[in-house]
Design an enzyme around this catalytic site. Structure first.
Site, PDB file in Angstrom:
ATOM      1  N   ASN A 396       0.854  -1.174   0.058  1.00 48.39           N
ATOM      2  CA  ASN A 396      -0.088  -0.123  -0.204  1.00 48.39           C
ATOM      3  C   ASN A 396       0.769   1.456  -0.193  1.00 48.39           C
ATOM      4  OD1 ASN A 396      -2.832   1.455   0.665  1.00 48.39           O
ATOM      5  ND2 ASN A 396      -1.348   2.240   1.985  1.00 48.39           N
ATOM      6  N   GLU A 397       0.662   2.101  -1.148  1.00 52.68           N
ATOM      7  CA  GLU A 397       1.235   3.468  -1.072  1.00 52.68           C
ATOM      8  C   GLU A 397       2.873   3.366  -0.887  1.00 52.68           C
ATOM      9  OE1 GLU A 397      -0.578   6.449   1.268  1.00 52.68           O
ATOM     10  OE2 GLU A 397      -2.564   6.297  -0.128  1.00 52.68           O
ATOM     11  N   ASN A 446      -5.396   4.558  -4.564  1.00 51.34           N
ATOM     12  CA  ASN A 446      -5.933   5.282  -3.313  1.00 51.34           C
ATOM     13  C   ASN A 446      -6.425   6.861  -3.951  1.00 51.34           C
ATOM     14  OD1 ASN A 446      -5.645   3.101  -1.886  1.00 51.34           O
ATOM     15  ND2 ASN A 446      -3.710   3.747  -0.735  1.00 51.34           N
ATOM     16  N   TYR A 452      -7.951  16.114  -0.773  1.00 54.10           N
ATOM     17  CA  TYR A 452      -6.498  16.711  -0.638  1.00 54.10           C
ATOM     18  C   TYR A 452      -6.417  17.433  -1.907  1.00 54.10           C
ATOM     19  CZ  TYR A 452      -6.090  13.441   3.045  1.00 54.10           C
ATOM     20  OH  TYR A 452      -5.905  12.601   4.485  1.00 54.10           O
ATOM     21  N   TRP A 531     -12.933   4.727   1.850  1.00 53.54           N
ATOM     22  CA  TRP A 531     -11.722   5.069   3.192  1.00 53.54           C
ATOM     23  C   TRP A 531     -12.668   5.888   3.948  1.00 53.54           C
ATOM     24  CZ3 TRP A 531      -7.955   2.015   4.412  1.00 53.54           C
ATOM     25  CH2 TRP A 531      -7.328   2.556   5.464  1.00 53.54           C
ATOM     26  N   LYS A 552     -12.411  10.156   8.532  1.00 50.05           N
ATOM     27  CA  LYS A 552     -12.927   9.803   7.139  1.00 50.05           C
ATOM     28  C   LYS A 552     -14.175   8.855   7.225  1.00 50.05           C
ATOM     29  CE  LYS A 552      -8.883  11.140   4.250  1.00 50.05           C
ATOM     30  NZ  LYS A 552      -7.910  11.359   5.312  1.00 50.05           N
TER      31      LYS A 552
END
Length: 657
Positions: A396-397, A446, A452, A531, A552
């Site tokens: 992930n990321e 994501n 953002y 999310w 969130k």
């Protein structure tokens, strides 16, 4: 005088006569705990497992503690254990655990999200005597145990509980990477038959051939061997596990002598298509999913089985048919519940990059590589029998410096070796040309368009551009979401500062309406995962209505408040129960004399009344949203009523001006 706590195993579980079969007993009461190196204050306090020392983190100004904790338990050897073997199994310990018994070090387990097991038999004192089980657990930061980074808290302690297992000398092994010792692999499936391979790992100190018996689907099958025994199984006219429509489960029991292990499993056909998305048993099934961290306010990671079950109930109440269990293997109870509820599961290891933060998610050392391999094998062996799991997540990321791709390819090959029946996947926050995009079988992104940066229309443009440029990629949205405080409101619906302290609920609602509009019309996206379903602890966050919380979630950290966006999805994802929901009911103190009113309905048009006066009937749009503009409020209390034309479904609130 207070006696030292001693675990006295219940007579109903261990009778005075010799044990005839495997017995598994919770080992959660009677523990003592202290922090490491804490010699000045109270040294030992009684605790009951599951336990974490982080239960108050993210509440008020309580610090996020990453430290060493020590647990001890006095265990008495029972006479009926004579001729038996005794194991201790830890369901999860965060994050590095050293286990000692009777002053003997049994081993160290590195990784907070998978089970592990040690044998006590060689170190047991004579019957009636006691010995101490001591566990040193640390959730301190390291560079060689996953995760290295992440936008969530890493909890310490014996937060999933412990169990004692007593077996015959020859048994189905509890020592196969913390797994049940029985692996069920589906080799082929048609309407006429399901063909399986069942592998039973034996712990066989005799070295002599042993006969293993399988009882499954009305059949009894046998095979002989000394170690790992493989038995082919054919089930005629199989009843498929079919998601929420029909989550049918078979039961299989593997026996060697009097020792037995029972597993549930399901048979199903899964397929991911780059143009048409996900198929279950030949039927196109858009995966409408959520992400979930395993924590509740007040308990955080030390959850009861009932709390895991409640989370699944909330998912199903909303209409979700899939869940990404992020960002690590979660408790056995949640996978069992997903099997029974028919939820499609994305399971993953905690190989997590820093995302937008200044941190390292990958340090290319051999110790870290070995730990990642270990955690991947443990996840697959411990949870591979669950039909709900359709994909294994590998990262992930992660960033591209240092370059993780060579090692990710190794992990991908290992996952295929351990389980050739499921595709691998990953969650990226990089562009669609990043080299790590092409490592796993599936890939997801994501995206936070409208939170953002950018606006939700950017999500649709990104998906279309990616699908056009890389038409063979099977793509999904692994995360999308926006923060919201149920305490924050304003009349104007506008995008707030994501890092600020004001997170009005109405923008989260708007964000999800606009993003779902982009997602719903793109069938090539195999799955989407909100999310997050629940607010969760993130110590570094200083935003929203309190520090230390990622807000969130569509549901509050304590599961008591369901935000408006939850009902937006319930109205869109469910047709089997009526949904009529007024938005902004918590926005009780109004200033404007005319307001905008929004509602969700899966039951058709609805009429809005203020103090008994009708302001018209609105028709739901394609996303089942109803709106009224410039609705006047009188000074003082305003009683609001929303109702369907037949009056059978209503919603009400009070707004004061």
């Amino acid at each position: 005088m207070t006696a030292r706590p001693t675990l006295l195993l219940a007579a109903c579980a261990f009778a005075a006569c010799a044990l005839a079969a495997r017995e598994t007993q919770p080992l959660n009461d009677g523990w003592r705990f202290r922090y490491g190196w804490n010699f000045a204050g109270p040294k030992w306090e009684p605790v009951t497992l599951p336990h974490t020392w982080n239960t108050a983190d993210a509440e008020g100004d309580h610090p996020y503690t990453r430290t060493l904790g020590i647990y001890k338990l006095t265990l008495k050897t029972r006479p009926e254990w004579k001729g038996k073997r005794v194991f201790v199994r830890f369901k999860g310990a965060g994050t590095v655990a050293d286990v000692m018994f009777n002053n003997v070090w049994l081993g160290q387990h590195r990784g907070g999200y998978t089970a592990f097991c040690y044998e006590l038999t060689p170190h047991l004192p004579p019957a009636g005597k006691t010995a101490e089980l001591r566990v040193r657990v640390s959730n301190a930061e390291t560079t060689d145990v996953l995760p290295l980074a992440g936008d969530f808290n890493v909890f310490g302690g014996l937060y999933r509980g412990v169990e004692l297992i007593v077996t015959d000398p020859v048994c189905v092994s509890p020592l196969d990477h913390g797994s049940p010792g029985v692996r069920i692999r589906q080799d082929a499936l048609t309407d006429a038959e399901a063909r399986l391979t069942v592998t039973v790992a034996l712990s066989n100190p005799t070295g002599q051939p042993q006969t293993v018996t399988l009882d499954v689907a009305g059949q009894t099958l046998t095979a002989t061997g000394t170690d790992a025994i493989t038995i082919p199984v054919t089930i005629p006219n199989p009843h498929r596990w079919d998601g929420v429509a029909d989550p049918f489960l078979y039961t299989l029991t593997a026996k060697v002598g009097d020792d037995a292990v029972t597993q549930t499993f399901g048979v199903r056909d899964i397929r991911f298509d780059p143009d048409q998305g996900f198929f279950l048993n030949g039927r196109h099934l858009p995966l409408r999913g959520v992400c979930r961290h395993q924590e509740w306010e007040g308990k955080l990671a030390a959850l009861s089985p009932e709390e895991h079950l409640r989370d699944v109930e909330i998912m199903r109440e909303m209409g979700a048919n899939a869940v990404r269990l992020a960002h690590y293997p979660q408790a056995q109870e949640i996978y069992d519940a997903c099997d029974r509820a028919g939820l499609v599961v994305w399971a993953e290891i905690p190989f997590i990059g820093p995302g937008g933060y200044d941190d390292e998610g990958y340090v290319p050392s051999e110790r870290l590589h070995e730990n990642a391999r270990q955690q991947l094998v443990e996840m697959i062996r411990q949870h591979g029998n669950h039909p709900s799991i359709v994909t294994w997540g590998l990262f992930n990321e992660l960033r591209m410096a240092p370059n993780p791709v060579p090692f990710l390819k190794e992990l991908n090959a290992l996952a295929k070796q351990e389980d050739p029946t499921r595709p691998t996947t990953a969650a990226s926050n990089l562009g669609n040309d990043a080299p790590l995009t092409f490592v796993t079988d599936l890939i997801a992104w994501n995206r936070y368009d409208g939170w953002y940066g950018g606006m939700p229309r950017n999500l649709g443009a990104f998906l279309d551009a990616t699908h056009k440029k890389h038409p063979t990629l099977r793509i999904a949205i692994s995360e999308y979401g926006a923060g919201a405080s149920a305490k924050h409101h304003e009349e104007q619906i506008r995008k707030p500062n994501a890092g600020g302290m004001f997170h009005p609920e109405a923008w989260q609602t708007e964000y999800h309406i606009l993003n779902w509009a982009e997602i719903a019309k793109r069938p090539y996206v195999w799955g989407t995962f909100i999310w997050n379903l629940f607010d969760f602890a993130a110590s570094h966050r200083t935003e929203g209505d309190r520090h230390g919380i990622n807000d969130k979630g569509l549901v509050s950290h304590d599961r008591k408040t369901f935000k408006d966006a939850y009902y937006f999805y319930k109205a869109n994802w469910r047709d089997d129960t009526p949904v009529l929901h007024l938005c902004e009911k918590r926005f009780t103190q109004r200033k404007a004399d005319k307001i905008f009113v929004r509602a969700f309905s899966n039951v058709g048009p609805a009429e809005l009344l203020v103090n008994g006066k009708s302001h018209g009937t609105a028709q739901p749009d394609a996303l089942r949203v109803l709106t009224w503009k410039d609705i006047p409020l009188t000074p003082g209390d305003n009683q609001i009523l929303l109702r369907t034309p037949d009056g059978k479904t209503t919603d009400t609130c009070l707004w004061r001006r």
